[in-house]
Design a protein around this motif. Structure first.
Motif, PDB file in Angstrom:
ATOM      1  N   SER A   1       0.681  -1.180  -0.041  1.00 15.94           N
ATOM      2  CA  SER A   1      -0.185   0.184  -0.133  1.00 15.94           C
ATOM      3  C   SER A   1       0.882   1.290   0.190  1.00 15.94           C
ATOM      4  N   LEU A   2       2.060   1.180   0.376  1.00 18.27           N
ATOM      5  CA  LEU A   2       3.111   2.296   0.438  1.00 18.27           C
ATOM      6  C   LEU A   2       3.417   2.985  -0.988  1.00 18.27           C
ATOM      7  N   VAL A   3       3.062   2.047  -1.974  1.00 19.15           N
ATOM      8  CA  VAL A   3       3.518   2.263  -3.547  1.00 19.15           C
ATOM      9  C   VAL A   3       2.442   3.095  -4.020  1.00 19.15           C
ATOM     10  N   MET A   4       1.188   3.064  -3.398  1.00 16.17           N
ATOM     11  CA  MET A   4       0.137   3.797  -3.997  1.00 16.17           C
ATOM     12  C   MET A   4       0.211   5.305  -4.064  1.00 16.17           C
ATOM     13  N   PRO A   5      -0.181   6.118  -4.948  1.00 14.74           N
ATOM     14  CA  PRO A   5      -0.433   7.507  -4.914  1.00 14.74           C
ATOM     15  C   PRO A   5      -1.309   7.750  -3.762  1.00 14.74           C
ATOM     16  N   SER A   6      -0.944   9.219  -3.309  1.00 17.62           N
ATOM     17  CA  SER A   6      -1.677   9.375  -2.085  1.00 17.62           C
ATOM     18  C   SER A   6      -3.061   9.974  -2.967  1.00 17.62           C
ATOM     19  N   ALA A   7      -4.294  10.071  -1.960  1.00 18.77           N
ATOM     20  CA  ALA A   7      -5.564  10.578  -2.496  1.00 18.77           C
ATOM     21  C   ALA A   7      -5.612  11.649  -3.092  1.00 18.77           C
ATOM     22  N   ASP A   8      -4.633  12.548  -2.953  1.00 19.96           N
ATOM     23  CA  ASP A   8      -4.649  13.869  -3.339  1.00 19.96           C
ATOM     24  C   ASP A   8      -3.603  14.040  -4.691  1.00 19.96           C
ATOM     25  N   ALA A   9      -3.191  13.021  -5.316  1.00 22.32           N
ATOM     26  CA  ALA A   9      -2.290  12.918  -6.277  1.00 22.32           C
ATOM     27  C   ALA A   9      -2.669  13.300  -7.368  1.00 22.32           C
ATOM     28  N   SER A  10      -2.028  14.355  -8.081  1.00 23.99           N
ATOM     29  CA  SER A  10      -2.417  15.067  -9.379  1.00 23.99           C
ATOM     30  C   SER A  10      -2.584  13.646 -10.732  1.00 23.99           C
ATOM     31  N   PRO A  11      -3.258  14.113 -11.601  1.00 26.01           N
ATOM     32  CA  PRO A  11      -3.168  12.947 -12.909  1.00 26.01           C
ATOM     33  C   PRO A  11      -1.631  12.517 -13.204  1.00 26.01           C
ATOM     34  N   GLU A  12      -0.686  13.661 -13.129  1.00 22.20           N
ATOM     35  CA  GLU A  12       0.519  13.566 -13.677  1.00 22.20           C
ATOM     36  C   GLU A  12       1.476  12.657 -12.546  1.00 22.20           C
ATOM     37  N   GLU A  13       1.251  12.920 -11.336  1.00 21.40           N
ATOM     38  CA  GLU A  13       1.798  12.088 -10.186  1.00 21.40           C
ATOM     39  C   GLU A  13       1.208  10.938 -10.196  1.00 21.40           C
ATOM     40  N   ILE A  14       0.076  10.376 -10.648  1.00 20.66           N
ATOM     41  CA  ILE A  14      -0.470   9.165 -10.749  1.00 20.66           C
ATOM     42  C   ILE A  14       0.434   8.279 -11.790  1.00 20.66           C
ATOM     43  N   LEU A  15       0.391   8.908 -13.270  1.00 16.85           N
ATOM     44  CA  LEU A  15       1.150   8.417 -14.236  1.00 16.85           C
ATOM     45  C   LEU A  15       2.697   8.389 -14.097  1.00 16.85           C
ATOM     46  N   GLU A  16       2.892   9.020 -13.274  1.00 15.12           N
ATOM     47  CA  GLU A  16       4.631   8.973 -12.685  1.00 15.12           C
ATOM     48  C   GLU A  16       4.737   7.728 -12.109  1.00 15.12           C
ATOM     49  N   GLN A  17       3.752   7.578 -11.111  1.00 15.85           N
ATOM     50  CA  GLN A  17       3.983   6.415  -9.972  1.00 15.85           C
ATOM     51  C   GLN A  17       3.940   5.308 -10.741  1.00 15.85           C
ATOM     52  N   ALA A  18       2.937   5.231 -11.517  1.00 14.98           N
ATOM     53  CA  ALA A  18       2.490   4.040 -12.322  1.00 14.98           C
ATOM     54  C   ALA A  18       3.768   3.878 -13.332  1.00 14.98           C
ATOM     55  N   GLU A  19       4.425   4.507 -13.857  1.00  5.83           N
ATOM     56  CA  GLU A  19       5.712   4.321 -14.608  1.00  5.83           C
ATOM     57  C   GLU A  19       6.875   3.667 -13.654  1.00  5.83           C
ATOM     58  N   ARG A  20       6.992   4.333 -12.459  1.00  4.98           N
ATOM     59  CA  ARG A  20       7.983   3.934 -11.653  1.00  4.98           C
ATOM     60  C   ARG A  20       7.949   2.417 -11.338  1.00  4.98           C
ATOM     61  N   MET A  21       6.601   2.064 -11.145  1.00  4.10           N
ATOM     62  CA  MET A  21       6.216   0.553 -10.798  1.00  4.10           C
ATOM     63  C   MET A  21       6.244  -0.163 -11.811  1.00  4.10           C
ATOM     64  N   GLY A  22       6.686   0.122 -13.298  1.00  2.00           N
ATOM     65  CA  GLY A  22       6.861  -0.747 -14.189  1.00  2.00           C
ATOM     66  C   GLY A  22       5.520  -0.764 -15.373  1.00  2.00           C
ATOM     67  N   LEU A  23       4.648   0.167 -14.988  1.00  2.00           N
ATOM     68  CA  LEU A  23       3.354   0.166 -15.778  1.00  2.00           C
ATOM     69  C   LEU A  23       3.578   1.394 -17.009  1.00  2.00           C
ATOM     70  N   THR A  24       3.817   0.874 -18.098  1.00  2.00           N
ATOM     71  CA  THR A  24       4.027   1.867 -19.284  1.00  2.00           C
ATOM     72  C   THR A  24       2.993   1.510 -20.367  1.00  2.00           C
ATOM     73  N   GLN A  25       3.030   2.550 -21.516  1.00  2.00           N
ATOM     74  CA  GLN A  25       2.447   2.302 -22.638  1.00  2.00           C
ATOM     75  C   GLN A  25       0.804   2.214 -22.284  1.00  2.00           C
ATOM     76  N   ILE A  26       0.236   2.590 -21.309  1.00  2.00           N
ATOM     77  CA  ILE A  26      -1.058   2.280 -21.064  1.00  2.00           C
ATOM     78  C   ILE A  26      -2.207   2.874 -22.216  1.00  2.00           C
ATOM     79  N   ALA A  27      -2.938   2.194 -22.614  1.00  2.00           N
ATOM     80  CA  ALA A  27      -4.016   2.391 -23.751  1.00  2.00           C
ATOM     81  C   ALA A  27      -5.203   1.941 -23.328  1.00  2.00           C
ATOM     82  N   VAL A  28      -6.280   2.933 -23.607  1.00  2.00           N
ATOM     83  CA  VAL A  28      -7.510   2.563 -23.105  1.00  2.00           C
ATOM     84  C   VAL A  28      -8.475   2.277 -24.416  1.00  2.00           C
ATOM     85  N   ALA A  29      -8.935   1.147 -24.506  1.00  2.00           N
ATOM     86  CA  ALA A  29     -10.047   0.779 -25.506  1.00  2.00           C
ATOM     87  C   ALA A  29     -11.405   0.754 -24.943  1.00  2.00           C
ATOM     88  N   THR A  30     -12.459   0.825 -25.341  1.00  2.00           N
ATOM     89  CA  THR A  30     -13.713   0.288 -25.099  1.00  2.00           C
ATOM     90  C   THR A  30     -14.425  -0.790 -26.083  1.00  2.00           C
TER      91      THR A  30
END
Length: 75
Positions: free
Chosen positions: A46-75
């Motif tokens: 749980s310590l690797v999760m972004p804080s509740a008030d994290a900005s969208p940019e901070e969330i994306l940066e945290q995801a990248e630091r944790m190995g989640l990259t090139q995220i694409a959303v399809a419906t």
């Protein structure tokens, strides 16, 4: 319910996961947050999760630091 398929790299390996959500749109930072919860949401990490008030940019940066990259959303 809307179905969103997320295609992404997790530690440079292609992955895909489908989420059924009540919302009609899924911004990229929210998609990243769903993936962070999916991969790291257990109590031990749980310590690797972004804080509740994290900005969208901070969330994306945290995801990248944790190995989640090139995220694409399809419906």
């Amino acid at each position: 319910m809307a179905h969103f398929t997320l295609n992404y790299l997790f530690n440079d390996k292609p992955q895909s996961h489908t989420f059924d959500l009540k919302q009609t749109e899924l911004p990229l930072h929210e998609a990243a947050m769903h993936l962070l919860v999916l991969h790291f949401g257990d109590g031990e990490n749980s310590l690797v999760m972004p804080s509740a008030d994290a900005s969208p940019e901070e969330i994306l940066e945290q995801a990248e630091r944790m190995g989640l990259t090139q995220i694409a959303v399809a419906t």
